[in-house]
Write a protein that holds these residues in place. Structure first.
Motif, PDB file in Angstrom:
ATOM      1  N   ILE A  32       0.836  -1.204   0.000  1.00 36.38           N
ATOM      2  CA  ILE A  32       0.000   0.000   0.000  1.00 36.38           C
ATOM      3  C   ILE A  32       0.873   1.258   0.000  1.00 36.38           C
ATOM      4  CG2 ILE A  32      -1.665   1.335   1.354  1.00 36.38           C
ATOM      5  CD1 ILE A  32      -2.844  -1.330   2.286  1.00 36.38           C
ATOM      6  N   LEU A  33       1.942   1.240   0.804  1.00 36.29           N
ATOM      7  CA  LEU A  33       2.849   2.382   0.821  1.00 36.29           C
ATOM      8  C   LEU A  33       3.505   2.582  -0.549  1.00 36.29           C
ATOM      9  CD1 LEU A  33       4.610   1.993   4.290  1.00 36.29           C
ATOM     10  CD2 LEU A  33       2.876   3.663   3.643  1.00 36.29           C
ATOM     11  N   GLY A  34       3.844   1.484  -1.214  1.00 38.95           N
ATOM     12  CA  GLY A  34       4.421   1.587  -2.552  1.00 38.95           C
ATOM     13  C   GLY A  34       3.447   2.198  -3.544  1.00 38.95           C
ATOM     14  N   ILE A  35       2.173   1.819  -3.439  1.00 44.54           N
ATOM     15  CA  ILE A  35       1.159   2.399  -4.328  1.00 44.54           C
ATOM     16  C   ILE A  35       1.009   3.901  -4.077  1.00 44.54           C
ATOM     17  CG2 ILE A  35      -1.312   2.428  -4.840  1.00 44.54           C
ATOM     18  CD1 ILE A  35      -1.347  -0.553  -4.457  1.00 44.54           C
ATOM     19  N   LEU A  36       0.950   4.302  -2.801  1.00 48.79           N
ATOM     20  CA  LEU A  36       0.804   5.719  -2.475  1.00 48.79           C
ATOM     21  C   LEU A  36       2.008   6.527  -2.966  1.00 48.79           C
ATOM     22  CD1 LEU A  36      -0.651   5.535   1.145  1.00 48.79           C
ATOM     23  CD2 LEU A  36      -1.866   5.956  -0.986  1.00 48.79           C
ATOM     24  N   TYR A  37       3.209   5.974  -2.802  1.00 48.80           N
ATOM     25  CA  TYR A  37       4.397   6.676  -3.283  1.00 48.80           C
ATOM     26  C   TYR A  37       4.369   6.815  -4.803  1.00 48.80           C
ATOM     27  CZ  TYR A  37       9.300   7.845  -4.058  1.00 48.80           C
ATOM     28  OH  TYR A  37      10.454   8.460  -4.455  1.00 48.80           O
ATOM     29  N   THR A  38       3.911   5.766  -5.479  1.00 44.86           N
ATOM     30  CA  THR A  38       3.816   5.829  -6.939  1.00 44.86           C
ATOM     31  C   THR A  38       2.782   6.869  -7.368  1.00 44.86           C
ATOM     32  OG1 THR A  38       4.422   3.494  -7.084  1.00 44.86           O
ATOM     33  CG2 THR A  38       3.413   4.483  -9.020  1.00 44.86           C
ATOM     34  N   LEU A  39       1.632   6.917  -6.684  1.00 43.37           N
ATOM     35  CA  LEU A  39       0.605   7.910  -7.005  1.00 43.37           C
ATOM     36  C   LEU A  39       1.127   9.323  -6.817  1.00 43.37           C
ATOM     37  CD1 LEU A  39      -2.574   6.296  -5.383  1.00 43.37           C
ATOM     38  CD2 LEU A  39      -2.014   6.418  -7.815  1.00 43.37           C
ATOM     39  N   TYR A  40       1.937   9.531  -5.794  1.00 46.22           N
ATOM     40  CA  TYR A  40       2.471  10.871  -5.537  1.00 46.22           C
ATOM     41  C   TYR A  40       3.578  11.227  -6.517  1.00 46.22           C
ATOM     42  CZ  TYR A  40       4.725  14.731  -3.070  1.00 46.22           C
ATOM     43  OH  TYR A  40       5.264  15.939  -2.756  1.00 46.22           O
ATOM     44  N   LEU A  41       4.465  10.284  -6.801  1.00 48.72           N
ATOM     45  CA  LEU A  41       5.616  10.579  -7.638  1.00 48.72           C
ATOM     46  C   LEU A  41       5.230  10.752  -9.100  1.00 48.72           C
ATOM     47  CD1 LEU A  41       8.728  10.864  -7.512  1.00 48.72           C
ATOM     48  CD2 LEU A  41       8.878   8.444  -8.074  1.00 48.72           C
ATOM     49  N   ALA A  42       4.302   9.915  -9.570  1.00 51.87           N
ATOM     50  CA  ALA A  42       3.915   9.931 -10.988  1.00 51.87           C
ATOM     51  C   ALA A  42       2.562  10.607 -11.189  1.00 51.87           C
ATOM     52  CB  ALA A  42       3.884   8.507 -11.536  1.00 51.87           C
ATOM     53  N   HIS A  43       2.283  11.645 -10.418  1.00 52.29           N
ATOM     54  CA  HIS A  43       0.955  12.264 -10.479  1.00 52.29           C
ATOM     55  C   HIS A  43       0.698  12.944 -11.825  1.00 52.29           C
ATOM     56  CE1 HIS A  43       3.537  15.655  -9.298  1.00 52.29           C
ATOM     57  NE2 HIS A  43       2.627  16.440  -9.840  1.00 52.29           N
ATOM     58  N   GLN A  44       1.748  13.427 -12.493  1.00 53.93           N
ATOM     59  CA  GLN A  44       1.536  14.083 -13.774  1.00 53.93           C
ATOM     60  C   GLN A  44       1.047  13.116 -14.847  1.00 53.93           C
ATOM     61  OE1 GLN A  44       5.118  16.167 -14.821  1.00 53.93           O
ATOM     62  NE2 GLN A  44       4.751  17.832 -13.373  1.00 53.93           N
ATOM     63  N   GLY A 334      -3.167  17.886  -5.023  1.00 52.85           N
ATOM     64  CA  GLY A 334      -3.446  19.310  -5.060  1.00 52.85           C
ATOM     65  C   GLY A 334      -4.929  19.612  -5.252  1.00 52.85           C
ATOM     66  N   PRO A 335      -5.255  20.785  -5.816  1.00 51.33           N
ATOM     67  CA  PRO A 335      -6.664  21.179  -5.984  1.00 51.33           C
ATOM     68  C   PRO A 335      -7.482  20.196  -6.813  1.00 51.33           C
ATOM     69  CG  PRO A 335      -5.209  23.049  -6.344  1.00 51.33           C
ATOM     70  CD  PRO A 335      -4.330  21.851  -6.257  1.00 51.33           C
ATOM     71  N   VAL A 336      -6.869  19.590  -7.832  1.00 54.98           N
ATOM     72  CA  VAL A 336      -7.607  18.611  -8.637  1.00 54.98           C
ATOM     73  C   VAL A 336      -7.969  17.399  -7.787  1.00 54.98           C
ATOM     74  CG1 VAL A 336      -7.540  17.183 -10.707  1.00 54.98           C
ATOM     75  CG2 VAL A 336      -6.438  19.409 -10.707  1.00 54.98           C
ATOM     76  N   GLY A 337      -7.083  17.002  -6.896  1.00 56.78           N
ATOM     77  CA  GLY A 337      -7.400  15.893  -6.001  1.00 56.78           C
ATOM     78  C   GLY A 337      -8.550  16.199  -5.073  1.00 56.78           C
ATOM     79  N   VAL A 338      -8.668  17.472  -4.652  1.00 53.15           N
ATOM     80  CA  VAL A 338      -9.805  17.860  -3.809  1.00 53.15           C
ATOM     81  C   VAL A 338     -11.114  17.697  -4.579  1.00 53.15           C
ATOM     82  CG1 VAL A 338     -10.856  19.785  -2.565  1.00 53.15           C
ATOM     83  CG2 VAL A 338      -8.403  19.388  -2.404  1.00 53.15           C
ATOM     84  N   LEU A 339     -11.116  18.100  -5.847  1.00 51.39           N
ATOM     85  CA  LEU A 339     -12.327  17.974  -6.664  1.00 51.39           C
ATOM     86  C   LEU A 339     -12.676  16.514  -6.940  1.00 51.39           C
ATOM     87  CD1 LEU A 339     -11.747  20.837  -9.259  1.00 51.39           C
ATOM     88  CD2 LEU A 339     -13.434  20.802  -7.417  1.00 51.39           C
ATOM     89  N   LEU A 340     -11.663  15.660  -7.065  1.00 51.45           N
ATOM     90  CA  LEU A 340     -11.896  14.255  -7.395  1.00 51.45           C
ATOM     91  C   LEU A 340     -12.110  13.384  -6.170  1.00 51.45           C
ATOM     92  CD1 LEU A 340      -9.245  13.660 -10.217  1.00 51.45           C
ATOM     93  CD2 LEU A 340     -11.677  14.134 -10.474  1.00 51.45           C
ATOM     94  N   ALA A 341     -12.028  13.944  -4.970  1.00 46.61           N
ATOM     95  CA  ALA A 341     -12.076  13.124  -3.763  1.00 46.61           C
ATOM     96  C   ALA A 341     -13.381  12.341  -3.648  1.00 46.61           C
ATOM     97  CB  ALA A 341     -11.872  14.017  -2.530  1.00 46.61           C
ATOM     98  N   VAL A 342     -14.513  13.027  -3.798  1.00 47.69           N
ATOM     99  CA  VAL A 342     -15.804  12.345  -3.630  1.00 47.69           C
ATOM    100  C   VAL A 342     -16.086  11.354  -4.764  1.00 47.69           C
ATOM    101  CG1 VAL A 342     -18.294  12.688  -3.410  1.00 47.69           C
ATOM    102  CG2 VAL A 342     -16.721  14.226  -2.243  1.00 47.69           C
ATOM    103  N   PRO A 343     -15.881  11.709  -6.060  1.00 46.08           N
ATOM    104  CA  PRO A 343     -16.056  10.679  -7.095  1.00 46.08           C
ATOM    105  C   PRO A 343     -15.149   9.469  -6.915  1.00 46.08           C
ATOM    106  CG  PRO A 343     -16.032  12.854  -8.094  1.00 46.08           C
ATOM    107  CD  PRO A 343     -15.666  13.041  -6.663  1.00 46.08           C
TER     108      PRO A 343
END
Length: 367
Positions: A32-44, A334-343
């Motif tokens: 799970i930590l590896g997935i979160l790190y990947t989501l953060y590092l490769a967010h673009q 960032g802000p896009v993540g806030v908008l996508l949180a509920v969906p």
């Protein structure tokens, strides 16, 4: 046979439990930590893909209906829908960008004009400032006279304008990638899912198809009802701003409607903006309170009458989980993540409910 049994039932492990089973929880945690790190590092890269998947889930029922009712090819209907989404984004950006930039230039002058003068706020600020100066002088007197002064290091950084332009270019590139991927998912996404399902064991095929169908239905119904309620709040807020004489009432109505897509934080942000703009623009105190208090009243009415509809259309999640997810996805993307949180939480809860091994997690986060 006896050797393996003896090995499993060693004195340190009398129950016969394997070492792999004991390490399963730490391994899952590291995964799970590896997935979160990947989501953060490769967010673009990942963020446009997630945005495209959610948009395609929302628009896919329309493409299917257009094909079944009017025999309209998916290539044509998908292109039309993507262009409509693009036109909506450009229209909203054009409607908000120019007035927002003007207000950004006016805000410092307006706030300084609001604070300057013989007011109670300024008197309290002067008292705090004088106290701070006295404390600073006392600390300076207690310091050693022969103490060498620290060397001041000036770091040259990019100006905020260049940083803003860089983020804008990245945002436009990500949006273009998301829209292009949305188009291809609408045209060929069903075939991709069908080919994937064919490779799964037969008992799991229905589960995957059910997750896809339920995700489409939940997101479409949730966004449709929420969009209707936010549209009503935005229109009424714009009319109230126009009635009391606030400049650019259409922009404030649009901001009020869009901000409500962010639970909790969106309402607080809108109330703060309306209060500041009213204080800068209007003269009397009771006129300054009309816009923020009216928005609070509107959101309260919508919460009592329309929120039950919204929660009836989608599966209920504990408000604590929604609040935490907003901060989590906002920190991650960032802000896009806030908008996508509920969906995203809507899709996650569908997956958790459909998979038996993950259903206990769903029961924990449910309302």
């Amino acid at each position: 046979m006896d050797d393996s049994s003896t090995e499993n039932r060693s004195p340190e492990n009398p129950s016969g439990k394997s070492v792999l089973a004991e390490l399963s929880t730490p391994i899952y945690g590291l995964f799970i930590l590896g997935i979160l790190y990947t989501l953060y590092l490769a967010h673009q890269i990942i963020l446009p893909i997630v945005l495209a998947v959610l948009t395609s889930l929302l628009l896919s029922p329309l493409v299917k209906k257009a094909y079944l009712n009017w025999r309209l090819p998916k290539v044509v209907s998908s292109l039309v829908l993507v262009l409509v989404v693009l036109a909506g984004i450009v229209g909203i950006g054009a409607a908000v960008a120019t007035p927002a930039l003007e207000w950004a230039q006016k805000a410092p002058e307006g706030i300084s004009r609001l604070l300057v003068g013989d007011s109670e706020i300024m008197r309290q600020l002067d008292k705090v400032s004088q106290s701070a100066e006295q404390v600073e002088k006392s600390v300076d007197e207690l310091s050693e006279n022969n103490q060498s002064k620290p060397t001041t290091v000036v770091l040259q950084t990019e100006s905020w304008r260049s940083q803003l332009m860089s983020k804008a270019r990245n945002g436009v590139a990500g949006l273009a990638l998301a829209l292009a991927l949305t188009y291809f998912l609408l045209v060929s996404g069903d075939r991709l899912i069908f080919n994937f399902v064919k490779q799964l064991p037969r008992p799991q095929r229905k589960t995957v198809l059910r997750i896809t169908h339920d995700s489409q239905q939940q997101i479409a119904q949730y966004l449709a009802v929420l969009g209707l309620s936010n549209l009503s709040v935005g229109v009424l807020t714009g009319l109230i701003c126009w009635a009391i004489g606030l400049p650019d009432p259409a922009m404030w109505g649009l901001i009020a409607g869009l901000a409500r897509f962010i639970p909790y934080l969106g309402n607080m942000l809108t109330i703060a903006l309306l209060a500041v703009v009213s204080a800068i623009t209007l003269d009397t105190l009771w006129m300054m309170a009309i816009a923020p208090l009216s928005f609070i009243l509107l959101t309260t009415i919508v919460g009592f009458f329309l929120e039950p509809w919204i929660h009836g259309f989608r599966m209920a999640i504990n408000p604590v989980i929604i609040f935490v997810s907003i901060f989590f996805w906002g920190w991650l993307w960032g802000p896009v993540g806030v908008l996508l949180a509920v969906p995203l939480m809507t899709v996650i809860q569908v997956v958790l409910k459909q998979i038996p091994r993950l259903r206990p997690v769903y029961k924990v986060i449910a309302r």
